[in-house]
Design an enzyme around this catalytic site. Sequence first.
Site, PDB file in Angstrom:
ATOM      1  N   MET A 160       0.838  -1.203   0.000  1.00 39.90           N
ATOM      2  CA  MET A 160       0.000   0.000   0.000  1.00 39.90           C
ATOM      3  C   MET A 160       0.874   1.255   0.000  1.00 39.90           C
ATOM      4  O   MET A 160       0.406   2.354   0.316  1.00 39.90           O
ATOM      5  CB  MET A 160      -0.930   0.008   1.211  1.00 39.90           C
ATOM      6  CG  MET A 160      -1.917  -1.158   1.181  1.00 39.90           C
ATOM      7  SD  MET A 160      -3.423  -0.836   2.087  1.00 39.90           S
ATOM      8  CE  MET A 160      -2.783  -0.619   3.744  1.00 39.90           C
ATOM      9  N   GLY A 161       2.156   1.106  -0.343  1.00 42.53           N
ATOM     10  CA  GLY A 161       3.040   2.268  -0.396  1.00 42.53           C
ATOM     11  C   GLY A 161       3.478   2.717   0.982  1.00 42.53           C
ATOM     12  O   GLY A 161       3.397   1.950   1.946  1.00 42.53           O
TER      13      GLY A 161
ATOM     14  N   HIS B 135       8.837   1.186   3.645  1.00 39.63           N
ATOM     15  CA  HIS B 135       9.896   1.258   4.649  1.00 39.63           C
ATOM     16  C   HIS B 135      10.805   0.059   4.458  1.00 39.63           C
ATOM     17  O   HIS B 135      10.644  -0.711   3.502  1.00 39.63           O
ATOM     18  CB  HIS B 135       9.293   1.308   6.063  1.00 39.63           C
ATOM     19  CG  HIS B 135       8.251   0.253   6.309  1.00 39.63           C
ATOM     20  ND1 HIS B 135       8.532  -1.097   6.307  1.00 39.63           N
ATOM     21  CD2 HIS B 135       6.909   0.352   6.526  1.00 39.63           C
ATOM     22  CE1 HIS B 135       7.422  -1.770   6.548  1.00 39.63           C
ATOM     23  NE2 HIS B 135       6.414  -0.916   6.667  1.00 39.63           N
TER      24      HIS B 135
ATOM     25  N   GLY C  36      10.908  -2.731   5.836  1.00 36.23           N
ATOM     26  CA  GLY C  36      10.206  -4.023   5.772  1.00 36.23           C
ATOM     27  C   GLY C  36       9.789  -4.348   4.348  1.00 36.23           C
ATOM     28  O   GLY C  36      10.029  -5.456   3.845  1.00 36.23           O
ATOM     29  N   HIS C  37       9.177  -3.370   3.680  1.00 35.44           N
ATOM     30  CA  HIS C  37       8.811  -3.572   2.276  1.00 35.44           C
ATOM     31  C   HIS C  37      10.073  -3.797   1.432  1.00 35.44           C
ATOM     32  O   HIS C  37      10.091  -4.649   0.534  1.00 35.44           O
ATOM     33  CB  HIS C  37       8.091  -2.345   1.716  1.00 35.44           C
ATOM     34  CG  HIS C  37       6.808  -1.980   2.402  1.00 35.44           C
ATOM     35  ND1 HIS C  37       6.683  -0.883   3.208  1.00 35.44           N
ATOM     36  CD2 HIS C  37       5.582  -2.573   2.388  1.00 35.44           C
ATOM     37  CE1 HIS C  37       5.441  -0.785   3.654  1.00 35.44           C
ATOM     38  NE2 HIS C  37       4.742  -1.807   3.188  1.00 35.44           N
TER      39      HIS C  37
ATOM     40  N   GLN D  35      -3.148 -12.383   7.405  1.00 39.07           N
ATOM     41  CA  GLN D  35      -3.306 -12.088   5.976  1.00 39.07           C
ATOM     42  C   GLN D  35      -2.576 -13.138   5.130  1.00 39.07           C
ATOM     43  O   GLN D  35      -3.119 -13.647   4.148  1.00 39.07           O
ATOM     44  CB  GLN D  35      -2.748 -10.695   5.699  1.00 39.07           C
ATOM     45  CG  GLN D  35      -2.573 -10.358   4.233  1.00 39.07           C
ATOM     46  CD  GLN D  35      -2.163  -8.923   4.038  1.00 39.07           C
ATOM     47  OE1 GLN D  35      -2.965  -8.022   4.158  1.00 39.07           O
ATOM     48  NE2 GLN D  35      -0.891  -8.676   3.734  1.00 39.07           N
TER      49      GLN D  35
ATOM     50  N   SER E 151       6.229  -0.555  10.314  1.00 47.57           N
ATOM     51  CA  SER E 151       4.880  -0.423   9.774  1.00 47.57           C
ATOM     52  C   SER E 151       4.680   1.010   9.307  1.00 47.57           C
ATOM     53  O   SER E 151       5.160   1.951   9.951  1.00 47.57           O
ATOM     54  CB  SER E 151       3.847  -0.747  10.861  1.00 47.57           C
ATOM     55  OG  SER E 151       2.564  -0.304  10.458  1.00 47.57           O
ATOM     56  N   SER E 152       3.949   1.151   8.205  1.00 51.04           N
ATOM     57  CA  SER E 152       3.633   2.509   7.733  1.00 51.04           C
ATOM     58  C   SER E 152       2.862   3.259   8.812  1.00 51.04           C
ATOM     59  O   SER E 152       2.937   4.477   8.923  1.00 51.04           O
ATOM     60  CB  SER E 152       2.810   2.442   6.452  1.00 51.04           C
ATOM     61  OG  SER E 152       3.422   1.575   5.527  1.00 51.04           O
ATOM     62  N   ARG E 153       2.104   2.528   9.620  1.00 47.61           N
ATOM     63  CA  ARG E 153       1.282   3.177  10.652  1.00 47.61           C
ATOM     64  C   ARG E 153       2.112   3.653  11.838  1.00 47.61           C
ATOM     65  O   ARG E 153       1.600   4.401  12.673  1.00 47.61           O
ATOM     66  CB  ARG E 153       0.162   2.240  11.110  1.00 47.61           C
ATOM     67  CG  ARG E 153      -0.906   2.062  10.028  1.00 47.61           C
ATOM     68  CD  ARG E 153      -2.151   1.363  10.548  1.00 47.61           C
ATOM     69  NE  ARG E 153      -3.251   1.450   9.597  1.00 47.61           N
ATOM     70  CZ  ARG E 153      -3.598   0.488   8.734  1.00 47.61           C
ATOM     71  NH1 ARG E 153      -2.933  -0.645   8.709  1.00 47.61           N
ATOM     72  NH2 ARG E 153      -4.604   0.657   7.906  1.00 47.61           N
TER      73      ARG E 153
HETATM   74  P1  AMP Z   1       1.333  -2.961   3.505  1.00 48.37           P
HETATM   75  O1  AMP Z   1       1.912  -1.903   2.623  1.00 48.37           O
HETATM   76  O2  AMP Z   1       1.295  -2.611   4.941  1.00 48.37           O
HETATM   77  O3  AMP Z   1       0.039  -3.503   2.967  1.00 48.37           O
HETATM   78  O4  AMP Z   1       2.354  -4.177   3.414  1.00 48.37           O
HETATM   79  C1  AMP Z   1       2.714  -4.737   2.183  1.00 48.37           C
HETATM   80  C2  AMP Z   1       3.442  -6.024   2.433  1.00 48.37           C
HETATM   81  O5  AMP Z   1       4.607  -5.772   3.196  1.00 48.37           O
HETATM   82  C3  AMP Z   1       2.603  -7.028   3.220  1.00 48.37           C
HETATM   83  O6  AMP Z   1       2.848  -8.331   2.716  1.00 48.37           O
HETATM   84  C4  AMP Z   1       3.133  -6.872   4.616  1.00 48.37           C
HETATM   85  O7  AMP Z   1       2.984  -8.024   5.408  1.00 48.37           O
HETATM   86  C5  AMP Z   1       4.591  -6.587   4.336  1.00 48.37           C
HETATM   87  N1  AMP Z   1       5.213  -5.900   5.469  1.00 48.37           N
HETATM   88  C6  AMP Z   1       4.806  -4.733   6.046  1.00 48.37           C
HETATM   89  N2  AMP Z   1       5.598  -4.444   7.100  1.00 48.37           N
HETATM   90  C7  AMP Z   1       6.499  -5.445   7.195  1.00 48.37           C
HETATM   91  C8  AMP Z   1       7.580  -5.736   8.090  1.00 48.37           C
HETATM   92  N3  AMP Z   1       7.886  -4.936   9.107  1.00 48.37           N
HETATM   93  N4  AMP Z   1       8.302  -6.861   7.874  1.00 48.37           N
HETATM   94  C9  AMP Z   1       7.997  -7.704   6.862  1.00 48.37           C
HETATM   95  N5  AMP Z   1       6.998  -7.477   5.988  1.00 48.37           N
HETATM   96  C10 AMP Z   1       6.251  -6.371   6.156  1.00 48.37           C
END
Ligand code: AMP
Length: 278
Positions: A27-28, A31, A33-34, A153, A185-187
Site C-alpha cells: 500500500m506504499g 519502509h 520491511g517492504h 493475511q 509499519s507505515s502506521r
Molecule cells: P502494507 O503496505 O502494509 O500492505 O504491506 C505490504 C506487504 O509488506 C505485506 O505483505 C506486509 O505483510 C509486508 N510488510 C509490512 N511491514 C512489514 C515488516 N515490518 N516486515 C515484513 N513485511 C512487512
Amino acid sequence: MRIAKSPGSARNYCAKAKPPVVLVPTMGALHEGHAALVRRARKLAGARGSVVVSVFVNPIQFGPKEDFSKYPRSWGDDLRICRACGADLVFRPSVEGMYRADNSVFVEEGSLSRYLCGASRPGHFRGVCTVVAKLFMIVRPDIAIFGEKDWQQLAIIRRMVRDLDFTVRIIGHPTIREPDGLAMSSRNNYLTPDERAVAPGIYAALRMAISAKRAGDILSAGRRMIEEIPGARIDYLELVDAETIEPARSFSRPMRLAVAVFLGKARLIDNIAVPPRP
Ligand code: AMP
C-alpha cells in the site's frame, strides 16, 4: 524501472515479462520491511526474471471509520526504494482504474477471517482477498511475497490460492523490526515521539509471554505487560493455531501469539511464533 498506472498497461508489461515474475503487493509508504520483500523478490527472480511491486491503497479493505484518507502516502520515496531494491515494474493504479463504480464481485474467505483482525475489522479481509486476486489476475505472477507481520493475511492468502486454484507460489517473509524490536509499519508514522518510545514494549511483551509454560499463562502475562505500556489499549491478544488461526486448543501444533494494540492514533499489530510443545 517502468511505471504502470492502469491495469491494462501492467497486464501488457507482465504478459511480455521474463519469468519468473515475482509480485510484491503493497500500500506504499514503503519502509525497510517492504524493501526486504522487494530485495527477496529480486533474488528469487534472478537477473533474468521480473520483479513487480504494486502500490495501491485499497479503499475496500478499510472500514468506514478507518484511516483510508489519512493513510500515509509517499510516492517519491516509494519510487526511490523500488528502484534501489531492484524492481522492474511499479504498478500504481488509481482507485477508479481498479474498481468500476458498479463493481459487484468480491472474494471472501470464510474461515480464517473470522478471528483476530477479521473479527475487529469486518470486511477487511474481503477487501484484501479481492484486491490480491485482482493483482494476481493482472500480473499473473509465478511467485508473490507477503510479510509475516501480517500473519493472518498471509494465512488467508495461502487459503485463497489453494481454494481458487491460483498457480502462484506464496512466500512469507519474516517481520523486519526496528533495532528496538518494534515491527516496521507505515502506521508507525502516526505515533508521537512519546508513543514511539514505548511502542517496542509490545514485541517485548510477546517475547516474554511465550516463555510461560501454559497457554493461559502466556495470555495473562502478555496482557499484563501490554497493559503496563502507557497509553496502550489491547484490541486483541490471542494464542492461535498458526495455520487455521483458530484459538489454539492443542499445544502440540505450531501456534502464533498475535496482538493488536491501539496506541494514540495508531492500531499496531504484531505476532510471534510459539513452537509446539511436547
Ligand atoms: P502494507 O503496505 O502494509 O500492505 O504491506 C505490504 C506487504 O509488506 C505485506 O505483505 C506486509 O505483510 C509486508 N510488510 C509490512 N511491514 C512489514 C515488516 N515490518 N516486515 C515484513 N513485511 C512487512
